[in-house]
Write an enzyme that holds these catalytic residues in place. Structure first.
Site, mmCIF file in Angstrom:
data_model
loop_
_atom_site.group_PDB
_atom_site.id
_atom_site.type_symbol
_atom_site.label_atom_id
_atom_site.label_comp_id
_atom_site.label_asym_id
_atom_site.label_seq_id
_atom_site.Cartn_x
_atom_site.Cartn_y
_atom_site.Cartn_z
ATOM 1 N N SER A 138 -8.185 13.966 7.555
ATOM 2 C CA SER A 138 -9.558 13.590 7.193
ATOM 3 C C SER A 138 -10.464 13.788 8.408
ATOM 4 O O SER A 138 -9.996 13.696 9.552
ATOM 5 C CB SER A 138 -9.608 12.123 6.778
ATOM 6 N N TYR A 151 -7.688 2.994 7.907
ATOM 7 C CA TYR A 151 -7.665 4.346 7.323
ATOM 8 C C TYR A 151 -7.774 5.399 8.428
ATOM 9 O O TYR A 151 -7.002 6.363 8.472
ATOM 10 C CB TYR A 151 -8.817 4.482 6.326
HETATM 11 P P1 NDP Z 1 -7.395 9.729 -5.142
HETATM 12 O O1 NDP Z 1 -7.460 8.259 -4.987
HETATM 13 O O2 NDP Z 1 -8.185 10.387 -6.221
HETATM 14 O O3 NDP Z 1 -5.871 10.210 -5.296
HETATM 15 C C1 NDP Z 1 -4.869 9.715 -4.436
HETATM 16 C C2 NDP Z 1 -3.521 10.062 -5.053
HETATM 17 O O4 NDP Z 1 -2.476 9.535 -4.203
HETATM 18 C C3 NDP Z 1 -3.348 9.432 -6.449
HETATM 19 O O5 NDP Z 1 -2.806 10.393 -7.340
HETATM 20 C C4 NDP Z 1 -2.337 8.316 -6.167
HETATM 21 O O6 NDP Z 1 -1.505 8.002 -7.264
HETATM 22 C C5 NDP Z 1 -1.511 8.930 -5.052
HETATM 23 N N1 NDP Z 1 -0.704 7.916 -4.377
HETATM 24 C C6 NDP Z 1 -1.104 6.740 -3.817
HETATM 25 N N2 NDP Z 1 -0.051 6.077 -3.328
HETATM 26 C C7 NDP Z 1 1.053 6.829 -3.581
HETATM 27 C C8 NDP Z 1 2.435 6.669 -3.316
HETATM 28 N N3 NDP Z 1 2.915 5.575 -2.703
HETATM 29 N N4 NDP Z 1 3.275 7.660 -3.703
HETATM 30 C C9 NDP Z 1 2.824 8.746 -4.354
HETATM 31 N N5 NDP Z 1 1.524 8.960 -4.631
HETATM 32 C C10 NDP Z 1 0.650 8.002 -4.257
HETATM 33 O O7 NDP Z 1 -7.804 10.310 -3.715
HETATM 34 P P2 NDP Z 1 -8.273 11.736 -3.227
HETATM 35 O O8 NDP Z 1 -7.831 12.786 -4.177
HETATM 36 O O9 NDP Z 1 -9.680 11.647 -2.841
HETATM 37 O O10 NDP Z 1 -7.423 11.813 -1.870
HETATM 38 C C11 NDP Z 1 -6.367 12.725 -1.647
HETATM 39 C C12 NDP Z 1 -6.129 12.822 -0.147
HETATM 40 O O11 NDP Z 1 -7.318 13.310 0.483
HETATM 41 C C13 NDP Z 1 -5.822 11.478 0.520
HETATM 42 O O12 NDP Z 1 -4.847 11.654 1.517
HETATM 43 C C14 NDP Z 1 -7.151 11.091 1.146
HETATM 44 O O13 NDP Z 1 -6.998 10.226 2.242
HETATM 45 C C15 NDP Z 1 -7.685 12.452 1.550
HETATM 46 N N6 NDP Z 1 -9.121 12.519 1.779
HETATM 47 C C16 NDP Z 1 -10.008 12.327 0.742
HETATM 48 C C17 NDP Z 1 -11.377 12.421 0.981
HETATM 49 C C18 NDP Z 1 -12.394 12.245 -0.098
HETATM 50 O O14 NDP Z 1 -13.607 12.259 0.213
HETATM 51 N N7 NDP Z 1 -12.036 12.083 -1.342
HETATM 52 C C19 NDP Z 1 -11.896 12.721 2.324
HETATM 53 C C20 NDP Z 1 -10.883 12.913 3.319
HETATM 54 C C21 NDP Z 1 -9.552 12.825 3.045
HETATM 55 P P3 NDP Z 1 -2.068 7.199 -8.553
HETATM 56 O O15 NDP Z 1 -2.841 8.225 -9.332
HETATM 57 O O16 NDP Z 1 -0.808 6.762 -9.234
HETATM 58 O O17 NDP Z 1 -2.897 6.079 -8.022
#
Ligand code: NDP
Length: 268
Positions: A138, A151
């Site tokens: 990030s 975070y």
């Molecule tokens: P979302 O919250 O939309 O998706 C996160 C995903 O991670 C979900 O599918 C969730 O599962 C899954 N997850 C959480 N915990 C676990 C676990 N223990 N095991 C397996 N899967 C898990 O977030 P984003 O798509 O926005 O984020 C994706 C990545 O991008 C993350 O690493 C985030 O930190 C990073 N990021 C996002 C930004 C943004 O602006 N959106 C900016 C910078 C980085 P479930 O659907 O079951 O909850």
């Protein structure tokens, strides 16, 4: 070109929605067999590339679950060429409100997860003599929004993990890079946006913070992951690649000067 990952098997963690889902679909569009590791047994139906996307249960925080997932992928598909560590969670709390459980949960999902996945996937990549690991870090590994101490610490950790993996696994033909998204429209940052009652105003102001004039989409992150997963980036390893519409390249001005600058720009 639609066959950049032909013959490859890719694993995407947390690919049930958001950025992970876009990555899984993009890699499948390029002919990879993609296995999405997710917490749900009944994932949302894929939008495209149906026959090349499959879903298996995975909790990245749990070592036994990671091992079982990797074993199952190998049993079904025989190899793993690409690992995308995408699963992530966030907590918006001040240091006073944050609990030790909050801290441990973020560390477990965002940092221990990528470590465990790399630990159990690397031997298989080593066996076939190649592989690429793409972590989702990030911009908050470099800079930080308020209330994101835990975070930001996890994401800075992911960036460090990237360097270590690139150095240690490079001699075995395994590359490791990180994509550092800026503000991408997903559920993850919705609670932040909803802090203010006027959503349109928040969206307008957010757009103005980006030199490109808008926030990003999951697909734009996915395109960068595809490049790092493919042979087109064959000499790139140990890099943190920012995908943020130049937001973190802009030095902030006092808001009254920023407004005056924008007003000048919009005059005929
Ligand atoms: P979302 O919250 O939309 O998706 C996160 C995903 O991670 C979900 O599918 C969730 O599962 C899954 N997850 C959480 N915990 C676990 C676990 N223990 N095991 C397996 N899967 C898990 O977030 P984003 O798509 O926005 O984020 C994706 C990545 O991008 C993350 O690493 C985030 O930190 C990073 N990021 C996002 C930004 C943004 O602006 N959106 C900016 C910078 C980085 P479930 O659907 O079951 O909850």
């Amino acid at each position: 070109m639609n066959n950049r990952l032909s013959g490859k098997v890719a694993v995407v963690t947390g690919g049930n929605r958001g950025i992970g889902r876009a990555i899984a679909e993009r890699l499948a569009d390029e002919e990879a067999m993609v296995v999405v590791g997710c917490l749900f047994d009944e994932p949302c139906p894929p939008v495209s590339s149906v026959e090349r996307l499959s879903f298996l249960y995975l909790d990245v925080t749990n070592e036994a679950s990671v091992r079982a997932f990797v074993d199952e992928v190998l049993e079904r598909f025989g190899r793993i060429d690409v690992l995308v560590n995408n699963a992530g969670v966030i907590v918006n709390k001040s240091i006073d409100e944050q609990t030790v459980d909050d801290w441990d949960r973020l560390m477990a999902v965002n940092l221990r997860g990528p470590f465990l996945m790399a630990k159990y996937v690397a031997p298989e990549m080593r066996r076939i003599g190649l592989g690429t690991i793409v972590n989702i870090g990030s911009v908050e590994g470099f800079m930080v929004n308020p209330w994101h101490t835990a975070y930001a610490a996890t994401k800075a950790g992911v960036h460090g993990l990237t360097l270590g993996l690139a150095v240690d696994l490079g001699p075995e033909g395994i590359r490791c890079n990180t994509v550092c998204p800026g503000w991408i429209e997903t559920d993850l940052n919705r609670t932040y946006v909803e802090l203010h009652p006027d959503r349109n105003l928040v969206e307008r102001e957010l757009a103005q913070m980006h030199p490109v004039g808008r926030i990003g989409s999951p697909k734009e992150v996915a395109n960068t992951v595809l490049w790092l997963a493919s042979d087109e980036s064959s000499f790139v390893s140990g890099e943190m690649i920012t995908v943020d519409g130049a937001r973190t390249r802009k030095i902030s001005l006092p808001s009254i000067l920023d407004e005056a600058y924008r007003a000048k720009l919009t005059k005929p």
